[in-house]
Design a protein around this motif. Structure first.
Motif, PDB file in Angstrom:
ATOM      1  N   GLU A 111       0.783  -1.229  -0.027  1.00 17.04           N
ATOM      2  CA  GLU A 111      -0.135  -0.016   0.155  1.00 17.04           C
ATOM      3  C   GLU A 111       0.680   1.352   0.143  1.00 17.04           C
ATOM      4  N   LYS A 112       2.121   1.262   0.505  1.00 13.13           N
ATOM      5  CA  LYS A 112       2.916   2.379   0.639  1.00 13.13           C
ATOM      6  C   LYS A 112       4.280   2.191   0.147  1.00 13.13           C
ATOM      7  N   SER A 113       4.465   1.519  -0.820  1.00 16.04           N
ATOM      8  CA  SER A 113       6.034   1.186  -1.309  1.00 16.04           C
ATOM      9  C   SER A 113       5.579   0.772  -2.754  1.00 16.04           C
ATOM     10  N   LEU A 114       6.870   1.020  -3.572  1.00 13.36           N
ATOM     11  CA  LEU A 114       6.951   0.408  -5.023  1.00 13.36           C
ATOM     12  C   LEU A 114       8.424   0.101  -5.226  1.00 13.36           C
ATOM     13  N   ILE A 115       8.366  -0.730  -6.188  1.00  9.07           N
ATOM     14  CA  ILE A 115       9.579  -1.397  -6.911  1.00  9.07           C
ATOM     15  C   ILE A 115       9.903  -0.785  -8.214  1.00  9.07           C
ATOM     16  N   ILE A 116      11.203  -0.337  -8.420  1.00  8.80           N
ATOM     17  CA  ILE A 116      11.490   0.110  -9.672  1.00  8.80           C
ATOM     18  C   ILE A 116      12.305  -0.984 -10.208  1.00  8.80           C
ATOM     19  N   GLN A 117      11.776  -1.671 -11.328  1.00  5.86           N
ATOM     20  CA  GLN A 117      12.302  -3.008 -11.782  1.00  5.86           C
ATOM     21  C   GLN A 117      12.928  -3.059 -12.791  1.00  5.86           C
ATOM     22  N   PHE A 118      14.514  -3.523 -12.880  1.00  7.70           N
ATOM     23  CA  PHE A 118      15.247  -3.198 -14.146  1.00  7.70           C
ATOM     24  C   PHE A 118      15.346  -4.807 -14.648  1.00  7.70           C
ATOM     25  N   GLU A 119      16.175  -4.770 -15.817  1.00  4.72           N
ATOM     26  CA  GLU A 119      16.402  -6.242 -16.547  1.00  4.72           C
ATOM     27  C   GLU A 119      16.387  -7.308 -15.282  1.00  4.72           C
ATOM     28  N   ASN A 120      15.985  -8.493 -15.803  1.00  9.01           N
ATOM     29  CA  ASN A 120      16.059  -9.518 -14.892  1.00  9.01           C
ATOM     30  C   ASN A 120      17.263 -10.533 -14.846  1.00  9.01           C
ATOM     31  N   ILE A 121      18.382  -9.795 -14.724  1.00  8.04           N
ATOM     32  CA  ILE A 121      19.674 -10.450 -14.926  1.00  8.04           C
ATOM     33  C   ILE A 121      20.670  -9.841 -13.632  1.00  8.04           C
ATOM     34  N   ILE A 122      21.674 -10.565 -13.354  1.00  2.23           N
ATOM     35  CA  ILE A 122      22.777 -10.039 -12.612  1.00  2.23           C
ATOM     36  C   ILE A 122      23.864  -9.702 -13.457  1.00  2.23           C
ATOM     37  N   SER A 123      24.015  -8.315 -13.672  1.00  3.01           N
ATOM     38  CA  SER A 123      25.060  -7.967 -14.871  1.00  3.01           C
ATOM     39  C   SER A 123      25.568  -6.533 -14.128  1.00  3.01           C
ATOM     40  N   ILE A 124      26.965  -6.357 -14.625  1.00  6.02           N
ATOM     41  CA  ILE A 124      27.530  -5.036 -14.637  1.00  6.02           C
ATOM     42  C   ILE A 124      26.548  -3.728 -15.002  1.00  6.02           C
ATOM     43  N   PRO A 125      26.166  -3.906 -16.101  1.00  9.38           N
ATOM     44  CA  PRO A 125      25.396  -2.842 -16.717  1.00  9.38           C
ATOM     45  C   PRO A 125      24.013  -2.478 -15.912  1.00  9.38           C
ATOM     46  N   VAL A 126      23.531  -3.509 -15.474  1.00 10.93           N
ATOM     47  CA  VAL A 126      22.154  -3.436 -14.710  1.00 10.93           C
ATOM     48  C   VAL A 126      22.467  -2.758 -13.362  1.00 10.93           C
ATOM     49  N   HIS A 127      23.634  -3.144 -12.895  1.00  8.89           N
ATOM     50  CA  HIS A 127      24.181  -2.676 -11.667  1.00  8.89           C
ATOM     51  C   HIS A 127      24.239  -1.381 -11.629  1.00  8.89           C
ATOM     52  N   GLN A 128      25.000  -0.705 -12.901  1.00  5.31           N
ATOM     53  CA  GLN A 128      25.350   0.624 -13.189  1.00  5.31           C
ATOM     54  C   GLN A 128      23.983   1.443 -13.031  1.00  5.31           C
ATOM     55  N   GLN A 129      23.005   0.653 -13.799  1.00  4.49           N
ATOM     56  CA  GLN A 129      21.655   1.375 -14.033  1.00  4.49           C
ATOM     57  C   GLN A 129      21.205   1.822 -12.559  1.00  4.49           C
ATOM     58  N   VAL A 130      21.273   0.403 -11.841  1.00  2.41           N
ATOM     59  CA  VAL A 130      20.508   0.752 -10.312  1.00  2.41           C
ATOM     60  C   VAL A 130      21.228   1.671  -9.652  1.00  2.41           C
ATOM     61  N   LYS A 131      22.449   1.807  -9.613  1.00  4.19           N
ATOM     62  CA  LYS A 131      23.319   2.959  -8.893  1.00  4.19           C
ATOM     63  C   LYS A 131      22.875   4.153  -9.591  1.00  4.19           C
ATOM     64  N   ASN A 132      22.985   4.470 -10.669  1.00  6.42           N
ATOM     65  CA  ASN A 132      22.552   5.548 -11.078  1.00  6.42           C
ATOM     66  C   ASN A 132      21.156   6.088 -10.456  1.00  6.42           C
ATOM     67  N   TYR A 133      20.065   5.197 -10.702  1.00  5.24           N
ATOM     68  CA  TYR A 133      18.966   5.594 -10.261  1.00  5.24           C
ATOM     69  C   TYR A 133      19.039   5.791  -8.432  1.00  5.24           C
ATOM     70  N   TYR A 134      19.676   5.081  -7.981  1.00  3.07           N
ATOM     71  CA  TYR A 134      19.765   5.009  -6.605  1.00  3.07           C
ATOM     72  C   TYR A 134      20.420   6.381  -6.262  1.00  3.07           C
ATOM     73  N   LYS A 135      21.501   6.927  -6.738  1.00  6.90           N
ATOM     74  CA  LYS A 135      22.165   7.875  -6.267  1.00  6.90           C
ATOM     75  C   LYS A 135      21.350   9.206  -6.768  1.00  6.90           C
ATOM     76  N   TYR A 136      20.632   9.226  -7.857  1.00  8.36           N
ATOM     77  CA  TYR A 136      19.605  10.339  -8.329  1.00  8.36           C
ATOM     78  C   TYR A 136      18.580  10.352  -7.078  1.00  8.36           C
ATOM     79  N   LEU A 137      17.938   9.214  -6.714  1.00  2.00           N
ATOM     80  CA  LEU A 137      16.771   9.332  -5.754  1.00  2.00           C
ATOM     81  C   LEU A 137      17.473   9.875  -4.415  1.00  2.00           C
ATOM     82  N   LEU A 138      18.758   9.581  -4.111  1.00  2.48           N
ATOM     83  CA  LEU A 138      19.190  10.002  -2.835  1.00  2.48           C
ATOM     84  C   LEU A 138      19.283  11.532  -2.802  1.00  2.48           C
ATOM     85  N   GLN A 139      19.500  12.086  -4.023  1.00  2.73           N
ATOM     86  CA  GLN A 139      19.892  13.413  -4.007  1.00  2.73           C
ATOM     87  C   GLN A 139      18.575  14.287  -4.513  1.00  2.73           C
TER      88      GLN A 139
END
Lengths: 222, 287
Positions: free
Chosen positions: A9-37
Motif C-alpha cells: 500500500e505504501k511502497s513501490l519497486i523500480i524493476q530493471f532487467e531480470n539479470i545480475i550484470s554490471i550494466p544493470v548494476h550501474q543502472q540501479v546505482k545511477n537511479y539510487y544516487k539520483y533518488l538519494l539526491q
C-alpha cells in the motif's frame, strides 16, 4: 528497461532487467544516487538491490501515481562518471580463523596460498546490502573458488568471518548461525550501530591478506 | 522521573513508528507489530501516534512508578492491574510514586501497548527508538526489558481523567486477510494462485517479529522458484521453494530471494500480528 510497480500500500519497486550484470548494476546505482539526491517529496526509504530498487513512501505526502510519473521521467546523465570507491579490507586467512580453509583447499586440490591469492586478487563489486545490517552481496568471485555451503550450518559464526557460499563470497557483519565455508576473518568492524557505513552499494572491495599478529593488533585498536 | 521494571514479561520491547532511511544498509524498519493498537494507545495519552512506547508480547510486564505519570494500555486482552486492582484497557490511568502496574497473560491477541504520557528518555538509533533484537540495538539499549531496568521519562505528563474510553478490540480466531498482488504473483501457476486464495491456513509456532509461517496446503511453484534477491517490506508474503507461505513482519530483512506472491494490507498486518498459534487465516485479494 525499467518498470515502476506497486508493492503493497505504501511502497513501490523500480524493476530493471531480470539479470545480475554490471550494466544493470550501474543502472540501479545511477537511479539510487539520483533518488538519494532528489527533492522528490514523501520518500521514506530507498533500498537498491541487484536489479531493483524498493521505495517506501509516505502516502499522506505523495502517491504511487505521482512517484511513478516522477521516476519514469528521471533523466540519468549517462556521461557523468560516478566516483568508484575502493575499500580495502584486511583478512587473516590463518587456519585458526579460517575454520574451513583447509577443507576447501583439499576439496579443490589446491594450496591454501592459492586460495588466498585467488580471493585477494579481484576488485569485488558491492551489488547490494541486505539480509542483515551491513551484509554485502559481492560479485566477482573467481569461479575456481565456487564452493557449496556446509551441509550443516554452524550455530555460531564470529562477527567478521569471511566465507564462501556457492558463487558468492562475503563477510558476516555480526555473530550469527550460518552455512558458509569460513576461510578467514577480518579484524575491521563491518557494521557499527549509528556510525557512517563502511561500504555502500556500488563501492568496490579488495581483500588484503594479513598475518595473525597484525590481525590481533588491528582487532585491539578497534 | 522514571519507572522500574519489576517483571519483564515474555518480550517487552520499546517500539515506535519505525526506522526509515537506512534500509540501504540492510537495516530493517522494525517498529510496532500492530500499528493501529499502538497508535490508539499513544493517542489516548496525547502523544503523537508514532511515539515510542512499550510493546508487550503474549505475557506483559510489571512496572513500578518512581514518579507521577499517566499511561494507557491498548491491544491484546491482557489482564491489567493497578496495585492489584483490575483496571480497564483503552483508558487513561494515572500512576503515583510506588504504584505497581502489572500486565498479564494475553487471553486474546498477542501484542499489547503501554503508552506513557510524555517522552521516554532513551537514545535514538538512526532516528528511531525501535528495538531490533537480532542486532541488539535501539529501544532500551538493544534488549528486551528485564527486572531491574529503569526507564527514564522526559517530561512525564499527568492527564486529567477523561471520560473517553476506547472499547477493547475483538480478536476473532479466524480472520480473512486482505492482500494486494506481489511482484511475482504472475509467476505462480493459475491453480497455485487459486489454491493460495482458497486455503484456510493455520498460524504455526514459527511466528515472531520477523515473520509468520503459515501451515496448510503448500503452494506448487512454476518454473520460477527463486528470484534475484530483491526488496521486502512488512506484509510481503513469500513462498519458499518448498511452497510454504511466510509473511514478513516488522523486523523483516530488507531483501529476500523467494517469490513474493502477495503483500498484505496494513490493516491485515495488524490483524495477523494479533493472531495466536493455531488460529486460522485466509487470504483474499483486496478489491
Amino acid at each position: 528497461m525499467m518498470e515502476v510497480k506497486r508493492f503493497g500500500e505504501k511502497s513501490l519497486i523500480i524493476q530493471f532487467e531480470n539479470i545480475i550484470s554490471i550494466p544493470v548494476h550501474q543502472q540501479v546505482k545511477n537511479y539510487y544516487k539520483y533518488l538519494l539526491q532528489s527533492s522528490m517529496e514523501g520518500i521514506k526509504s530507498i533500498s537498491p538491490a541487484y536489479n531493483s530498487i524498493t521505495l517506501i513512501y509516505d502516502p499522506f505526502v505523495t502517491s504511487f501515481d505521482k512517484l511513478k510519473l516522477e521516476i519514469e521521467n528521471i533523466e540519468i546523465d549517462g556521461d557523468k562518471e560516478l566516483e568508484q570507491k575502493v575499500i580495502e579490507i584486511p583478512v587473516c586467512y590463518a587456519t585458526s580463523l579460517g575454520l574451513d580453509i583447509e577443507e576447501v583447499a583439499q576439496s579443490k586440490n589446491i594450496s591454501i596460498d592459492e586460495i588466498i591469492h585467488l580471493h585477494t586478487a579481484p576488485h569485488y563489486t558491492v551489488y547490494m546490502l541486505g539480509f542483515s545490517p551491513g551484509f554485502m552481496y559481492l560479485g566477482g568471485l573467481d569461479p575456481q573458488l565456487f564452493t557449496p555451503r556446509k551441509k550443516t550450518p554452524r550455530l555460531q559464526i564470529p562477527a567478521g568471518a569471511v566465507g564462501l557460499a556457492d558463487q558468492q563470497t562475503g563477510i558476516y557483519p555480526s555473530a550469527t548461525p550460518g552455512g558458509w565455508q569460513i576461510i578467514g576473518q577480518t579484524p575491521v568492524p563491518i557494521f557499527q550501530v549509528n556510525e557512517k557505513p563502511l561500504v555502500r552499494m556500488g563501492d568496490q572491495i579488495k581483500f588484503k591478506s594479513i598475518d595473525l599478529d597484525t590481525f590481533h593488533q588491528l582487532k585491539n585498536t578497534k | 522521573m522514571s519507572f522500574e521494571v519489576i517483571k519483564g514479561g515474555l518480550m517487552t520491547t520499546i517500539q515506535d513508528g519505525g526506522r526509515y532511511g537506512v534500509q540501504d544498509q540492510g537495516i530493517p524498519v522494525s517498529g510496532f507489530m500492530d500499528e493501529s493498537s499502538a497508535q490508539i494507545a499513544n493517542s489516548l495519552v496525547g502523544n503523537s501516534p508514532n511515539s515510542a512506547l512499550l510493546e508487550c508480547c503474549q505475557v506483559g510486564c510489571t512496572i513500578k512508578a518512581h514518579t507521577e505519570f499517566s499511561v494507557a494500555f491498548y491491544g491484546a486482552h491482557m489482564e491489567l492491574k493497578l496495585n492489584n486492582h483490575e483496571v480497564p484497557q483503552g483508558k487513561i490511568l494515572t500512576l503515583t510514586t510506588d504504584d505497581i502496574l502489572s500486565i498479564g497473560f494475553a487471553t486474546k491477541g498477542m501484542y499489547g501497548y503501554l503508552a506513557i504520557a510524555g517522552q521516554l528518555n532513551l537514545p535514538k538509533i538512526y532516528n528511531s527508538y525501535s528495538t531490533y533484537l537480532p542486532a541488539k540495538f535501539g529501544g532500551y539499549y538493544g534488549k528486551k526489558l528485564e527486572t531491574g531496568d529503569v526507564v527514564h521519562i522526559l517530561k512525564p505528563n499527568i492527564l486529567s481523567n477523561s471520560f473517553s474510553v476506547i472499547k477493547p478490540q475483538n480478536f476473532p480466531q479466524h480472520v480473512v486477510l486482505e492482500a494486494l498482488p506481489g511482484p511475482e504473483w504472475n509467476e505462480l501457476p493459475k491453480e497455485s494462485q487459486e489454491l493460495l486464495l482458497s486455503t484456510t491456513y493455520t498460524i504455526s509456532k514459527d511466528i515472531n517479529r520477523i515473520g509468520y509461517r503459515l501451515e496448510g496446503e503448500s503452494i506448487p511453484l512454476g518454473n520460477k522458484k527463486e528470484i534475484i534477491s530483491s526488496g521486502m517490506i512488512k506484509g510481503t508474503m513469500q513462498i519458499t521453494s518448498a511452497g510454504i507461505p511466510i509473511i514478513m513482519m516488522a523486523d523483516a530483512p530488507t531483501s529476500g530471494g523467494y517469490l513474493r506472491a502477495l503483500n498484505l494490507t496494513e490493516r491485515a498486518c495488524d490483524q495477523l500480528a494479533q493472531m495466536q498459534v493455531g488460529n486460522k487465516v485466509e487470504v483474499r485479494m483486496k478489491r
